[in-house]
Design an enzyme around this catalytic site. Structure first.
Site, PDB file in Angstrom:
ATOM      1  N   GLY A  43       9.983  -6.003   3.839  1.00 13.33           N
ATOM      2  CA  GLY A  43       8.626  -6.695   3.371  1.00 13.33           C
ATOM      3  C   GLY A  43       8.642  -5.892   1.770  1.00 13.33           C
ATOM      4  CB  CYS A  89       6.623   2.551   1.824  1.00  8.65           C
ATOM      5  SG  CYS A  89       6.027   1.543   0.324  1.00  8.65           S
ATOM      6  CG  LEU A  90      11.675  -0.548   0.040  1.00  7.63           C
ATOM      7  CD1 LEU A  90      12.160  -1.896  -0.528  1.00  7.63           C
ATOM      8  CD2 LEU A  90      12.732   0.296   0.407  1.00  7.63           C
ATOM      9  CG  HIS A 131       3.630  -1.637   4.760  1.00 11.88           C
ATOM     10  ND1 HIS A 131       3.918  -0.322   5.088  1.00 11.88           N
ATOM     11  CD2 HIS A 131       3.977  -1.719   3.585  1.00 11.88           C
ATOM     12  CE1 HIS A 131       4.560   0.276   4.264  1.00 11.88           C
ATOM     13  NE2 HIS A 131       4.597  -0.450   2.991  1.00 11.88           N
ATOM     14  CG  HIS A 135       2.390  -2.171  -0.991  1.00  6.05           C
ATOM     15  ND1 HIS A 135       2.291  -0.840  -1.626  1.00  6.05           N
ATOM     16  CD2 HIS A 135       3.241  -2.183   0.156  1.00  6.05           C
ATOM     17  CE1 HIS A 135       3.380  -0.036  -0.974  1.00  6.05           C
ATOM     18  NE2 HIS A 135       3.871  -0.865   0.060  1.00  6.05           N
TER      19      HIS A 135
HETATM   20 ZN    ZN Z   1       5.407  -0.404   1.084  1.00  6.88          ZN
END
Ligand code: ZN
Length: 164
Positions: A43, A89-90, A131, A135
């Site tokens: 995502g 998380c990226l 999630h 953001h």
């Molecule tokens: Zn994230």
């Protein structure tokens, strides 16, 4: 274009509503999917690539047919049970922790044409949606951790060199 990583203050800013459902929006969404696949994410929220709008893309399988696009998404109901599962998380590379999330959520959002849609989702998709919508509100998964655990993890994260 690159992924914005913590502690960049841009990730703390709330994004704004999309008003124009145009070619530019389509291009932005395409860029988001490209970046997400490249980085092996499931995502991505627009502000993670520096775009300050309410846009989320999700795809746990990488198959084109499974692409989910949510423009101006809102969680209208959360239920099921609260379940704790490991998340990463990226924008917080190298860090993972167990986060409590609802197992079922109802979402309202627009599609690329501006049509209003509703979806009831559960399991992994529900987790990813919570999630990513977080953001857009400037909330990272680490913000959802108990304070003591968060402090330890952030200290460790900040002490490690990051790839440029
Ligand atoms: Zn994230």
């Amino acid at each position: 274009m690159k992924i914005i990583v913590y502690p960049d203050p841009f990730l703390k800013k709330k994004t704004v509503s999309v008003k124009a459902f145009d070619k530019k929006l389509q291009k932005t969404v395409r860029k988001m999917f490209d970046m997400m696949y490249k980085e092996n994410g499931v995502g991505l929220a627009a502000n993670q690539i520096g775009v300050p709008y309410n846009i989320v893309v999700i795809n746990p399988t990488k198959k084109k047919a499974d692409e989910i696009i949510m423009v101006n998404p809102k969680i209208t109901n959360a239920g099921g049970i609260v379940c704790e599962e490991e998340e990463g998380c990226l924008s917080v590379p190298g860090l993972a922790a167990k986060v409590k999330r609802f197992t079922k959520v109802s979402c309202e959002f627009h599609d690329l044409e501006g049509k209003k849609l509703k979806a009831d989702i559960e399991g992994l998709l529900a987790r990813v949606a919570q999630h990513e919508i977080d953001h857009l509100n400037g909330i990272l998964f680490i913000d959802r951790l108990p304070e003591g655990e968060r402090e330890v993890l952030i200290k460790k994260y900040l002490s490690e060199p990051k790839p440029k």
